[in-house]
Design a protein around this motif. Structure first.
Motif, PDB file in Angstrom:
ATOM      1  N   GLU A 148       3.966 -11.268  -4.193  1.00  0.00           N
ATOM      2  CA  GLU A 148       3.846  -9.852  -3.867  1.00  0.00           C
ATOM      3  C   GLU A 148       5.209  -9.289  -3.488  1.00  0.00           C
ATOM      4  O   GLU A 148       5.960  -9.910  -2.735  1.00  0.00           O
ATOM      5  N   LYS A 149       5.546  -8.125  -4.004  1.00  0.00           N
ATOM      6  CA  LYS A 149       6.822  -7.462  -3.714  1.00  0.00           C
ATOM      7  C   LYS A 149       7.990  -8.426  -3.926  1.00  0.00           C
ATOM      8  O   LYS A 149       8.888  -8.535  -3.098  1.00  0.00           O
ATOM      9  N   GLY A 150       7.947  -9.109  -5.038  1.00  0.00           N
ATOM     10  CA  GLY A 150       8.955 -10.124  -5.335  1.00  0.00           C
ATOM     11  C   GLY A 150      10.168  -9.580  -6.057  1.00  0.00           C
ATOM     12  O   GLY A 150      10.257  -8.391  -6.379  1.00  0.00           O
ATOM     13  N   ALA A 151      11.113 -10.454  -6.301  1.00  0.00           N
ATOM     14  CA  ALA A 151      12.334 -10.115  -7.037  1.00  0.00           C
ATOM     15  C   ALA A 151      12.817 -11.352  -7.770  1.00  0.00           C
ATOM     16  O   ALA A 151      12.449 -12.484  -7.420  1.00  0.00           O
ATOM     17  N   LEU A 152      13.603 -11.139  -8.810  1.00  0.00           N
ATOM     18  CA  LEU A 152      14.223 -12.278  -9.477  1.00  0.00           C
ATOM     19  C   LEU A 152      15.674 -11.951  -9.790  1.00  0.00           C
ATOM     20  O   LEU A 152      16.036 -10.792 -10.021  1.00  0.00           O
ATOM     21  N   LEU A 153      16.486 -12.982  -9.771  1.00  0.00           N
ATOM     22  CA  LEU A 153      17.919 -12.857 -10.043  1.00  0.00           C
ATOM     23  C   LEU A 153      18.224 -13.548 -11.359  1.00  0.00           C
ATOM     24  O   LEU A 153      17.831 -14.700 -11.572  1.00  0.00           O
ATOM     25  N   VAL A 154      18.894 -12.835 -12.253  1.00  0.00           N
ATOM     26  CA  VAL A 154      19.245 -13.366 -13.571  1.00  0.00           C
ATOM     27  C   VAL A 154      20.747 -13.576 -13.660  1.00  0.00           C
ATOM     28  O   VAL A 154      21.527 -12.686 -13.310  1.00  0.00           O
ATOM     29  N   GLU A 155      21.149 -14.737 -14.112  1.00  0.00           N
ATOM     30  CA  GLU A 155      22.561 -15.037 -14.348  1.00  0.00           C
ATOM     31  C   GLU A 155      22.698 -15.707 -15.709  1.00  0.00           C
ATOM     32  O   GLU A 155      22.021 -16.690 -15.992  1.00  0.00           O
ATOM     33  N   ASP A 156      23.569 -15.144 -16.549  1.00  0.00           N
ATOM     34  CA  ASP A 156      23.836 -15.710 -17.879  1.00  0.00           C
ATOM     35  C   ASP A 156      22.560 -15.917 -18.686  1.00  0.00           C
ATOM     36  O   ASP A 156      22.380 -16.929 -19.370  1.00  0.00           O
ATOM     37  N   GLY A 157      21.657 -14.938 -18.588  1.00  0.00           N
ATOM     38  CA  GLY A 157      20.451 -14.964 -19.400  1.00  0.00           C
ATOM     39  C   GLY A 157      19.343 -15.848 -18.879  1.00  0.00           C
ATOM     40  O   GLY A 157      18.296 -15.968 -19.524  1.00  0.00           O
ATOM     41  N   ARG A 158      19.543 -16.447 -17.708  1.00  0.00           N
ATOM     42  CA  ARG A 158      18.528 -17.341 -17.150  1.00  0.00           C
ATOM     43  C   ARG A 158      18.144 -16.907 -15.743  1.00  0.00           C
ATOM     44  O   ARG A 158      18.918 -16.236 -15.053  1.00  0.00           O
ATOM     45  N   ILE A 159      16.938 -17.304 -15.354  1.00  0.00           N
ATOM     46  CA  ILE A 159      16.475 -16.983 -14.011  1.00  0.00           C
ATOM     47  C   ILE A 159      17.169 -17.918 -13.032  1.00  0.00           C
ATOM     48  O   ILE A 159      17.024 -19.149 -13.111  1.00  0.00           O
ATOM     49  N   ALA A 160      17.927 -17.334 -12.114  1.00  0.00           N
ATOM     50  CA  ALA A 160      18.637 -18.129 -11.114  1.00  0.00           C
ATOM     51  C   ALA A 160      17.802 -18.309  -9.850  1.00  0.00           C
ATOM     52  O   ALA A 160      17.791 -19.390  -9.249  1.00  0.00           O
ATOM     53  N   GLN A 161      17.105 -17.245  -9.452  1.00  0.00           N
ATOM     54  CA  GLN A 161      16.263 -17.297  -8.258  1.00  0.00           C
ATOM     55  C   GLN A 161      15.055 -16.388  -8.450  1.00  0.00           C
ATOM     56  O   GLN A 161      15.113 -15.422  -9.212  1.00  0.00           O
ATOM     57  N   ILE A 162      14.008 -16.697  -7.700  1.00  0.00           N
ATOM     58  CA  ILE A 162      12.842 -15.827  -7.676  1.00  0.00           C
ATOM     59  C   ILE A 162      12.192 -15.951  -6.311  1.00  0.00           C
ATOM     60  O   ILE A 162      12.123 -17.041  -5.730  1.00  0.00           O
ATOM     61  N   GLY A 163      11.778 -14.826  -5.733  1.00  0.00           N
ATOM     62  CA  GLY A 163      11.190 -14.859  -4.404  1.00  0.00           C
ATOM     63  C   GLY A 163      11.246 -13.498  -3.739  1.00  0.00           C
ATOM     64  O   GLY A 163      11.394 -12.468  -4.410  1.00  0.00           O
ATOM     65  N   PRO A 164      11.167 -13.456  -2.413  1.00  0.00           N
ATOM     66  CA  PRO A 164      11.250 -12.195  -1.678  1.00  0.00           C
ATOM     67  C   PRO A 164      12.607 -11.531  -1.876  1.00  0.00           C
ATOM     68  O   PRO A 164      13.634 -12.219  -1.956  1.00  0.00           O
ATOM     69  N   PRO A 165      12.669 -10.196  -1.943  1.00  0.00           N
ATOM     70  CA  PRO A 165      13.924  -9.485  -2.194  1.00  0.00           C
ATOM     71  C   PRO A 165      15.037  -9.813  -1.211  1.00  0.00           C
ATOM     72  O   PRO A 165      16.204  -9.933  -1.600  1.00  0.00           O
ATOM     73  N   ASP A 166      14.710  -9.979   0.088  1.00  0.00           N
ATOM     74  CA  ASP A 166      15.771 -10.227   1.057  1.00  0.00           C
ATOM     75  C   ASP A 166      16.439 -11.585   0.837  1.00  0.00           C
ATOM     76  O   ASP A 166      17.616 -11.755   1.138  1.00  0.00           O
ATOM     77  N   GLU A 167      15.691 -12.555   0.282  1.00  0.00           N
ATOM     78  CA  GLU A 167      16.291 -13.848  -0.038  1.00  0.00           C
ATOM     79  C   GLU A 167      17.130 -13.767  -1.310  1.00  0.00           C
ATOM     80  O   GLU A 167      18.225 -14.329  -1.379  1.00  0.00           O
ATOM     81  N   ARG A 211       6.018  -2.103  -9.969  1.00  0.00           N
ATOM     82  CA  ARG A 211       5.262  -2.455 -11.176  1.00  0.00           C
ATOM     83  C   ARG A 211       5.084  -3.978 -11.283  1.00  0.00           C
ATOM     84  O   ARG A 211       5.843  -4.751 -10.706  1.00  0.00           O
ATOM     85  N   ALA A 212       4.105  -4.380 -12.085  1.00  0.00           N
ATOM     86  CA  ALA A 212       3.839  -5.800 -12.309  1.00  0.00           C
ATOM     87  C   ALA A 212       4.858  -6.379 -13.285  1.00  0.00           C
ATOM     88  O   ALA A 212       5.138  -5.786 -14.331  1.00  0.00           O
ATOM     89  N   VAL A 213       5.416  -7.536 -12.943  1.00  0.00           N
ATOM     90  CA  VAL A 213       6.386  -8.233 -13.791  1.00  0.00           C
ATOM     91  C   VAL A 213       5.779  -9.563 -14.215  1.00  0.00           C
ATOM     92  O   VAL A 213       5.389 -10.373 -13.378  1.00  0.00           O
ATOM     93  N   LEU A 214       5.685  -9.771 -15.510  1.00  0.00           N
ATOM     94  CA  LEU A 214       5.102 -10.999 -16.062  1.00  0.00           C
ATOM     95  C   LEU A 214       6.086 -11.689 -16.991  1.00  0.00           C
ATOM     96  O   LEU A 214       7.011 -11.049 -17.513  1.00  0.00           O
ATOM     97  N   PRO A 215       5.880 -12.990 -17.242  1.00  0.00           N
ATOM     98  CA  PRO A 215       6.666 -13.646 -18.299  1.00  0.00           C
ATOM     99  C   PRO A 215       6.423 -12.932 -19.624  1.00  0.00           C
ATOM    100  O   PRO A 215       5.329 -12.386 -19.845  1.00  0.00           O
ATOM    101  N   GLY A 216       7.400 -12.904 -20.503  1.00  0.00           N
ATOM    102  CA  GLY A 216       7.173 -12.346 -21.825  1.00  0.00           C
ATOM    103  C   GLY A 216       6.054 -13.106 -22.518  1.00  0.00           C
ATOM    104  O   GLY A 216       5.952 -14.331 -22.403  1.00  0.00           O
ATOM    105  N   PHE A 217       5.194 -12.370 -23.223  1.00  0.00           N
ATOM    106  CA  PHE A 217       4.122 -13.047 -23.949  1.00  0.00           C
ATOM    107  C   PHE A 217       4.714 -13.953 -25.025  1.00  0.00           C
ATOM    108  O   PHE A 217       5.728 -13.634 -25.658  1.00  0.00           O
ATOM    109  N   VAL A 218       4.045 -15.073 -25.250  1.00  0.00           N
ATOM    110  CA  VAL A 218       4.423 -16.025 -26.298  1.00  0.00           C
ATOM    111  C   VAL A 218       3.285 -16.022 -27.313  1.00  0.00           C
ATOM    112  O   VAL A 218       2.197 -16.534 -27.034  1.00  0.00           O
ATOM    113  N   ASP A 219       3.519 -15.407 -28.461  1.00  0.00           N
ATOM    114  CA  ASP A 219       2.482 -15.272 -29.485  1.00  0.00           C
ATOM    115  C   ASP A 219       2.581 -16.472 -30.434  1.00  0.00           C
ATOM    116  O   ASP A 219       3.449 -16.529 -31.305  1.00  0.00           O
TER     117      ASP A 219
END
Length: 391
Positions: free
Chosen positions: A8-27, A44-52
């Motif tokens: 809930e109320k999460g955030a993610l950090l992207v570095e060089d095209g990859r997810i570096a961190q995911i969790g609470p915004p303050d972290e 808004r809701a953030v989901l992994p990209g669909f894999v068809d």
């Protein structure tokens, strides 16, 4: 499949095209650099990209005339017997240049991205000759190189029998085994081989021959199984070590048990049932209850499922096959990623994975299947870069 690990109320950090961190915004903010770009999803809701994991993304033309014929009472099988269906698209695709195919496929790629899909499995199968099948596979490769959409190529020469082999089906099987498959493997144009195992198409023994040859050449195996009839396609998938068995509208308890014993993932395609006006959907709930890692896919193609919309597929899965929204999301993301041997790379939002994700214009992921026919995609990201923006 019901446990999505929602933050809930999460955030993610992207570095060089990859997810570096995911969790609470303050972290996450502790890892920001001076040049870090901020994207506010606005709750808004953030989901992994669909894999068809099942599409026929490269073809020429369309089959809108057959759509009208079906509405007037002709069956899918009757249209195919009269020279339509797959054979109609084969004729159009053979006549198209590689540049023409790529142009139309790029339009399809934009459709997928606008629906929140970041990776597709893309099959050949509308060439049915060595030259045309290689042309389609080259187009799939270029599509993945020249658009943000990630493409996983599958050789489907065993899709139907071309007109030049109308009276020599075994001769065409031999052509696939001795000419097509070796060329595909030598040129490294496909990761998987698929076969349409069905009465009137490729029989059980013919399908086994093709799959065994493909496996010997190092290709992974997939099967169109038990779609129009129950002819043992699920059991063949288990016997040959296939990664997936796809369609499964007519599968029974014996077939489900075979899939489980063979560790075969079922890929169900409710879009084709819907588009053909049928009412028997695959027993998806029974497959999940049996312990199978169910996959949902669009089966995007010009004849039986002309939709690139995974949100619509999720809605059909929930309303027609009684999946819970969480189960549908799992089937269209992480389970699908593993069916393409990419579970370590895509399909979930975890540190180290590719930053492929979609921001939906809703606060709750359950709105995605709830508001059917409306993708609600705000932005789609592939490798951390915007691939689609509704603005």
């Amino acid at each position: 499949m019901r446990e999505l690990g929602i933050i809930e109320k999460g955030a993610l950090l992207v570095e060089d095209g990859r997810i570096a961190q995911i969790g609470p915004p303050d972290e996450i903010s502790k890892g920001f650099k001076k040049e870090t770009e901020m994207v506010d999803a606005g709750g808004r809701a953030v989901l992994p990209g669909f894999v068809d994991a099942h599409t026929h993304a490269v073809f020429a033309g369309n089959r809108i005339d057959e759509f009208e014929q079906r509405l007037s009472g002709s069956s899918y099988q009757e249209i195919a017997a009269a020279g339509g269906g797959i054979k109609r698209t084969v004729a159009l695709t053979r006549d198209a240049s590689e540049a023409e195919l790529l142009k139309q496929a790029k339009k399809h790629a934009n459709w997928f991205l606008s629906c929140g899909t970041t990776t597709v499995e893309a099959k050949s199968g509308y060439g049915l000759s060595l030259e045309s099948e290689l042309k389609i596979l080259r187009t799939i490769k270029r599509l993945g190189e020249e658009t943000p959409l990630k493409c996983v190529p599958t050789f489907l020469g065993a899709h139907a029998f071309p007109k030049e082999f109308t009276d020599d089906h075994d001769g065409y099987v031999l052509e696939i085994i001795e000419s097509m498959l070796p060329a595909v493997a030598e040129q490294n144009l496909a990761e998987f081989c698929d076969v349409f195992c069905e009465h009137g198409y490729f029989g059980y023994e013919q399908s086994r021959e093709v799959l065994n040859r493909a496996r010997a050449l190092g290709l992974g195996l997939r099967i169109h199984a038990d779609q129009l009839s129950n002819n043992g396609g699920a059991s063949l998938a288990a016997e040959t070590g296939a990664i997936t068995a796809d369609h499964l509208e007519k599968v029974d308890d014996v077939g489900i048990a075979a899939l489980l014993a063979g560790r075969v993932q079922p890929v169900v395609l409710p879009g084709s049932v819907y588009a053909l006006g049928w009412n028997k959907y695959p027993p998806a709930k029974e497959m999940i209850d049996a312990g199978l890692a169910l996959v949902l896919a669009t089966d995007f193609n010009p004849g039986s499922s002309p939709t690139p919309s995974m949100p619509m597929i999720l809605s059909l899965a929930c309303t027609q096959m009684q999946l819970l929204p969480a189960e549908a999301v799992s089937a269209a993301t992480i389970n699908a990623a593993y069916s393409l041997k990419r579970g370590h790379e895509i399909g979930s939002l975890e540190p180290g994975k590719a930053a492929d994700f979609t921001i939906f214009d809703c606060e709750d992921y359950r709105e995605i299947p709830y508001y059917f026919g409306l993708p609600k995609v705000w932005k789609t990201f592939v490798n951390g870069k915007v691939a689609f923006d509704c603005a």
